[in-house]
Design an enzyme around this catalytic site. Structure first.
Site, PDB file in Angstrom:
ATOM      1  N   TYR A  79      11.914 -67.580  -7.703  1.00 20.92           N
ATOM      2  CA  TYR A  79      13.271 -66.947  -7.846  1.00 20.92           C
ATOM      3  C   TYR A  79      14.217 -67.515  -6.522  1.00 20.92           C
ATOM      4  CZ  TYR A  79      10.598 -64.345 -11.134  1.00 20.92           C
ATOM      5  OH  TYR A  79       9.759 -64.156 -12.123  1.00 20.92           O
ATOM      6  N   ARG A 100      14.196 -64.336  -3.487  1.00 14.01           N
ATOM      7  CA  ARG A 100      12.974 -63.637  -2.943  1.00 14.01           C
ATOM      8  C   ARG A 100      11.592 -64.504  -3.070  1.00 14.01           C
ATOM      9  NH1 ARG A 100      14.985 -62.514  -7.913  1.00 14.01           N
ATOM     10  NH2 ARG A 100      13.482 -62.170  -9.534  1.00 14.01           N
ATOM     11  N   CYS A 119      -8.887 -57.343  -1.992  1.00 14.57           N
ATOM     12  CA  CYS A 119      -8.397 -56.170  -2.643  1.00 14.57           C
ATOM     13  C   CYS A 119      -9.549 -55.016  -2.193  1.00 14.57           C
ATOM     14  CB  CYS A 119      -8.150 -56.268  -3.934  1.00 14.57           C
ATOM     15  SG  CYS A 119      -6.751 -57.479  -4.501  1.00 14.57           S
ATOM     16  N   CYS A 174      -9.863 -55.711 -10.064  1.00 16.68           N
ATOM     17  CA  CYS A 174      -9.462 -55.043 -11.593  1.00 16.68           C
ATOM     18  C   CYS A 174     -10.125 -56.058 -12.351  1.00 16.68           C
ATOM     19  CB  CYS A 174      -8.031 -55.053 -11.466  1.00 16.68           C
ATOM     20  SG  CYS A 174      -7.252 -53.836 -10.147  1.00 16.68           S
ATOM     21  N   CYS A 181      -7.349 -58.697 -13.696  1.00 21.23           N
ATOM     22  CA  CYS A 181      -6.742 -59.375 -12.734  1.00 21.23           C
ATOM     23  C   CYS A 181      -6.089 -60.787 -12.895  1.00 21.23           C
ATOM     24  CB  CYS A 181      -7.352 -59.453 -11.249  1.00 21.23           C
ATOM     25  SG  CYS A 181      -6.475 -60.282  -9.961  1.00 21.23           S
ATOM     26  N   ARG A 241      -4.902 -62.699 -10.949  1.00 20.90           N
ATOM     27  CA  ARG A 241      -5.099 -63.656  -9.565  1.00 20.90           C
ATOM     28  C   ARG A 241      -6.718 -63.611  -9.435  1.00 20.90           C
ATOM     29  NH1 ARG A 241      -0.315 -61.892  -6.457  1.00 20.90           N
ATOM     30  NH2 ARG A 241       1.392 -63.602  -7.387  1.00 20.90           N
ATOM     31  N   ASP A 293       5.277 -62.104 -17.793  1.00 23.15           N
ATOM     32  CA  ASP A 293       5.370 -63.321 -16.847  1.00 23.15           C
ATOM     33  C   ASP A 293       4.840 -64.618 -17.610  1.00 23.15           C
ATOM     34  OD1 ASP A 293       5.674 -64.395 -14.019  1.00 23.15           O
ATOM     35  OD2 ASP A 293       4.566 -62.372 -13.554  1.00 23.15           O
TER      36      ASP A 293
HETATM   37  S1  SF4 Z   1      -4.598 -56.766 -10.129  1.00 23.89           S
HETATM   38 FE1  SF4 Z   1      -5.827 -58.269  -8.908  1.00 23.89          FE
HETATM   39  S2  SF4 Z   1      -4.557 -58.500  -6.973  1.00 23.89           S
HETATM   40 FE2  SF4 Z   1      -4.134 -56.409  -7.990  1.00 23.89          FE
HETATM   41  S3  SF4 Z   1      -5.478 -55.131  -6.920  1.00 23.89           S
HETATM   42 FE3  SF4 Z   1      -6.187 -55.595  -8.912  1.00 23.89          FE
HETATM   43  S4  SF4 Z   1      -7.603 -57.365  -8.302  1.00 23.89           S
HETATM   44 FE4  SF4 Z   1      -6.412 -57.174  -6.571  1.00 23.89          FE
END
Ligand code: SF4
Length: 346
Positions: A93, A96, A105, A109, A112, A114, A311
């Site tokens: 964008y 930003r 991390c 998760c 995730c 990524r 997204d």
């Molecule tokens: S969503 Fe992905 S980048 Fe965000 S805290 Fe969880 S593992 Fe880490």
């Protein structure tokens, strides 16, 4: 069953702590070889071992379904790579940029977006890459806001964060520093007064956006960690991911939004789950998400309303995805009971 004093990173450790049955060890070792695993003591303690559908476990404990790749899932679901002018910067964008200073991390998760790029040992930006990233920010006066992301920037030491914030604070055209983090919830002990102090840059607005998906994550310790930041003058927003079996019912979602407001944290985004590989079992449909947003609108305060956001794959950016209350021709609008009302053209 042992209680965890350190972050659990191996499947056999998850077994020892009663988080996965021993007969699933081999299957889940395959998942852990593909995608990083980490469950902090705070999250391990929160998981109810007697509930096979525990919403906290569902977010952090690996699952055999993660090895199934859906037809539309992709390595880079939101298309970061196409907007990477230099390592560590995503400039999608005009006003930003994301500054991805670290690829690790505190927890990993299972949904995730990524997941192909984060993990322990993936490192962060080298000093040379960080210098190039700051040069890029300094060289683009249209950059009004820098979003520290990753990974999770709050896994860095206070000393390292202080250096990064000081460098950004020295750029006149950067007015806002935003941090995206899960640490206040998953490792609240990390939010020390010293860490909070370094986050605030002189003459800049600092915002923290907390990633939290279920009301149980807001434990007394997590609430205290967030309060330390708010009391220090750092506004907090929250982003949540809509996840099947975690928060895909109006009561849970409403309870989360209310708990956030009670903690002085404004719900910002409810993300539709991205097309990350091996995450179909955690995704809802957009229609289900819209129905939940309608239920929130009907039952909870305006303060409790996040924007439901998608997204768009391949890097086309974020768009709000409703629901829409105005008819297509603009002549009627729906109220919170679902009843339609005429509205004059002007
Ligand atoms: S969503 Fe992905 S980048 Fe965000 S805290 Fe969880 S593992 Fe880490």
């Amino acid at each position: 069953m042992k209680s965890a004093s350190t972050t659990l990173r191996r499947v056999d450790e998850l077994c020892d702590h009663g988080l996965v049955p021993r007969e699933k060890l081999n299957e889940l070792a395959g998942v852990a070889a593909r995608y990083a695993v980490a469950i902090t003591p705070a999250m391990a303690e929160l998981i109810d071992r007697n509930d096979p559908h525990d919403p906290i476990a569902r977010q952090f404990v690996p699952d055999g379904h993660e090895l199934e790749n859906g037809p539309h899932e992709r390595r880079d679901p939101i298309g970061d790579d196409a907007f990477r002018p230099v390592e560590g910067i995503v400039h999608r964008y005009p006003d930003r940029v994301l500054l991805k200073i670290v690829n690790a991390c505190a927890v990993y998760c299972r949904f995730c977006f990524r997941r192909e790029t984060v993990g322990p040992g993936r490192g962060g930006l080298s000093p040379a890459a960080l210098t190039a990233a700051f040069d890029y920010i300094r060289g683009h006066p249209q950059i009004w806001e820098v979003i520290l992301s990753g990974g999770d920037p709050l896994v860095l030491s206070a000393r390292r964060l202080k250096e990064v914030v000081a460098q950004l604070a020295a750029v006149a055209h950067v007015k806002v520093i935003r941090l995206h983090t899960r640490v206040p919830v998953v490792a609240p002990e990390k939010i020390s007064p010293a860490l909070v102090r370094v986050l605030r840059a002189k003459n800049k607005a600092t915002f923290v956006v907390l990633h939290v998906n279920h009301p149980r994550e807001l434990t007394a310790k997590a609430r205290a960690a967030c309060a330390r930041m708010v009391d220090a003058g750092i506004p907090l927003l929250a982003q949540s991911v809509l996840l099947r079996g975690v928060n895909d019912d109006a009561e849970t979602l409403g309870a989360l939004m209310r708990a956030l407001i009670e903690c002085r944290i404004k719900p910002y985004y409810l993300h539709h789950a991205d097309l990350a590989p091996g995450t179909a079992h955690l995704r809802t449909t957009i229609a289900e998400g819209q129905a939940l947003m309608r239920a929130l609108r009907g039952r909870y305060s305006g303060l409790c309303q996040p924007t439901y956001i998608l997204d768009i794959p391949d890097g086309h950016g974020k768009s709000p995805i409703g629901p829409n209350y105005l008819s297509e021709d603009g002549t009627t609008v729906e109220d919170f009971h679902g009843r339609r009302h005429a509205y004059p053209p002007r």
